[in-house]
Design an enzyme around this catalytic site. Structure first.
Site, short mmCIF file in Angstrom:
data_model
loop_
_atom_site.label_atom_id
_atom_site.label_comp_id
_atom_site.label_asym_id
_atom_site.label_seq_id
_atom_site.Cartn_x
_atom_site.Cartn_y
_atom_site.Cartn_z
N LYS A 175 0.89 -1.19 0.00
CA LYS A 175 0.00 0.00 0.00
C LYS A 175 0.92 1.23 0.00
CE LYS A 175 -1.80 3.01 2.00
NZ LYS A 175 -1.50 4.43 1.62
N GLU A 251 9.55 1.37 10.93
CA GLU A 251 10.61 2.38 10.75
C GLU A 251 9.90 3.73 10.73
OE1 GLU A 251 12.60 1.11 7.17
OE2 GLU A 251 13.45 -0.64 8.16
N CYS A 285 13.86 11.12 6.79
CA CYS A 285 13.88 10.63 8.17
C CYS A 285 15.29 10.58 8.75
CB CYS A 285 13.26 9.24 8.22
SG CYS A 285 14.02 8.13 7.02
N GLU A 387 9.73 16.55 14.58
CA GLU A 387 10.18 16.39 13.20
C GLU A 387 9.59 17.51 12.36
OE1 GLU A 387 8.79 12.69 11.50
OE2 GLU A 387 10.77 12.26 10.69
#
Ligand code: NAD
Length: 484
Positions: A175, A251, A285, A387
């Site tokens: 997906k 992750e 990331c 973030e």
């Protein structure tokens, strides 16, 4: 360059399916529609999982050498379409094409080749007992793998999961992120052309909650989930998967420190820091957006780093001269700008950027932000904790090694870190003390596919890569042989 139009399809049981409920796909660099993609619902997910289950019976028992042959053909097909895929990735993400030119698509292919080879070159353990019994370990595929991927480096992360899942004998339902469906559709076309058996690899497009993502991760006939994306999404997936107890590998987000000691070679430090700050316009990331500099080097670093970053050129991602791409969406741009809007009420100062570049049509409609450097932010402030996922970094001075480590570890994330020093002992000590799944010393974003990859704390659960991927994508079974 002529604007393309993509009519993206699901790929289920070896067939391309147009699907009824379609959503628009936008080019981040201009916010113009470049196609449509189908939103998979329960019916598409059920169908994909059912055919993956059926195909698993045969694929899981196909000799590894044969799986290797087919997967190499898949990787060769990717390499053969390198130029097209590099462009597709830029249409999907808004990343400058020059960043795809340096081995990016090669790596997309290598992710598959590496695991295809791994399965035939690695044996398994045996434990002879002094009573004469012999134990040996079999690594058997788990079953149907749901692979959920983000938009920032889509094709790279898709094959990072598809490669080991298929090589170890699982079947797959992928997906992809709703923002970047085109690359996954192209990968399905290549898998189809090279003759991956129907049902072994399926792609269902759609969104997360109440859509394909949630239906897939809660599906009772899915055995394992490999997910890359935001930490909050990981939490939702874990809850959703709990009722049917699936194997999970997550992750997730990062907020990497880039720790610079005064003894490091400043020229190299600046080059590494520009890359670790602004690669993929900071939507990365593994980036190092929290730059910590030992005080004696602080002022000179800020000056030279700002000078080098000023040279980044935002603009048309397809122009090989462009070095700073567009953020993925206007919503995301707003989120990133939200961090900057808070700064006037603090002691932080924007020493470079903070504004949007003036670009010609049609890129004036894109989601660009200039490379931005902030000094004076306090480690506990939001911009240093959360973030940002854009071209925004903070630079903070420190006096002692322990202080640098304490600031570096003082966030909820623990994905990666960069340490820049010429002092070997310090490099060893600091690397050991950092709470991060990956530490780069005097470099950035280099990785051997055999090493463990993943995050500590809120950045992840589990590791993938080499034997770590085997641990996740197989069930280890012990057979104990009697000598009687
Ligand atoms: P996201 O979490 O919003 O989406 C990731 C994927 O999850 C998408 O396919 C999305 O449709 C799906 N999803 C969303 N909600 C879901 C739900 N409730 N159930 C099932 N699926 C759901 O992440 P994003 O915005 O696409 O990507 C950016 C994030 O990914 C950042 O946090 C970044 O740090 C992280 N990331 C981590 C790594 C890593 O290796 N650790 C690599 C790349 C990106």
């Amino acid at each position: 360059m002529q604007k393309p139009w993509f009519e993206v399809e699901h790929y289920i049981d070896g067939e391309f399916v147009k699907g009824g409920n379609r959503f628009e796909v936008f080019y981040p660099a201009t916010n113009e529609a470049i196609g449509t993609a189908p939103e998979g619902g329960e019916a598409e997910v059920d169908a994909a999982v059912a055919v993956a289950r059926r195909a698993f019976g045969k694929w899981g028992r196909t000799p590894a050498a044969e799986r290797r042959r087919i997967l190499h053909a898949f990787a060769d097909g990717i390499r053969a379409r390198e130029e097209e895929l590099a462009r597709v990735e830029s249409w999907d993400v808004g990343r400058p094409i020059r960043e795809n030119a340096h081995g990016y698509i090669q790596r997309v292919a290598a992710n598959i080749e590496f695991f295809a080879d791994f399965v035939v070159t690695h044996g398994s353990e045996a434990y002879p007992m002094d009573t004469g019994y012999v134990n040996y370990v079999l690594h058997r595929p788990v079953g149907v793998a749901a692979l959920i991927t983000p938009w920032n480096v889509p094709m790279l992360l898709e094959t990072w999961k598809i490669g080991p899942a298929l090589a170890f004998g699982n079947t797959v339902v992928l997906k992809p992120a709703e923002f970047t469906p085109v690359g996954a559709w192209k990968l399905a076309q290549i898998a189809h052309e090279v003759g991956l058996p129907p049902g072994v690899f399926n792609v269902v497009h759609g969104f997360g909650p109440d859509s394909a993502g949630a239906f897939l991760t809660g599906h009772p006939d899915v055995d394992l989930i490999s997910f890359t994306g935001e930490t909050t999404t990981g939490k939702a997936i874990m809850k959703n998967a709990a009722d049917t107890l699936k194997k999970l590998s997550f992750e997730m987000g990062g907020k990497g420190p880039n720790i610079i000691f005064a003894d490091a070679d400043l020229e190299q430090v600046v080059k590494i820091s520009v890359r670790s700050s602004f690669f993929n316009q900071g939507e990365f990331c593994l980036a190092g957006p929290r730059i910590l500099v030992e005080r004696p080097a602080y002022e000179e670093f800020v000056e030279r780093f700002a000078e080098a970053s000023k040279g980044l050129r935002p603009g048309d991602p397809m122009d090989p001269e462009t070095t700073l791409g567009s953020l993925i969406s206007s919503d995301h741009l707003q989120k990133v700008q939200g961090f900057l809007d808070e700064l006037p009420s603090t002691q932080a100062e924007v020493v470079l950027g903070g504004d949007r570049p003036e670009l010609d049509e049609p890129f004036d409609g894109g989601n660009y932000l200039n490379a931005t450097i902030v000094t004076g932010a306090k480690p506990r402030e939001r911009i240093c904790q959360q973030e940002v996922f854009g071209p925004v970094v903070t630079v903070t001075p420190f006096d002692e090694e322990e202080e640098a480590v304490e600031i570096a570890n003082g966030v909820s994330y623990g994905l990666s870190a960069v340490v820049q020093t010429r002092d070997l002992g310090r490099a060893v000590r600091v690397s050991d003390a950092l709470e991060a799944g990956t530490v780069w010393v005097n470099d950035f974003f280099v990785r051997d596919l055999r090493v463990p990859f993943g995050g500590m704390k809120q950045s992840g659960i589990g590791r993938e890569g080499g034997i770590y991927s085997r641990e996740f994508f197989t069930e280890a079974k012990n057979v104990c042989l009697s000598n009687r």
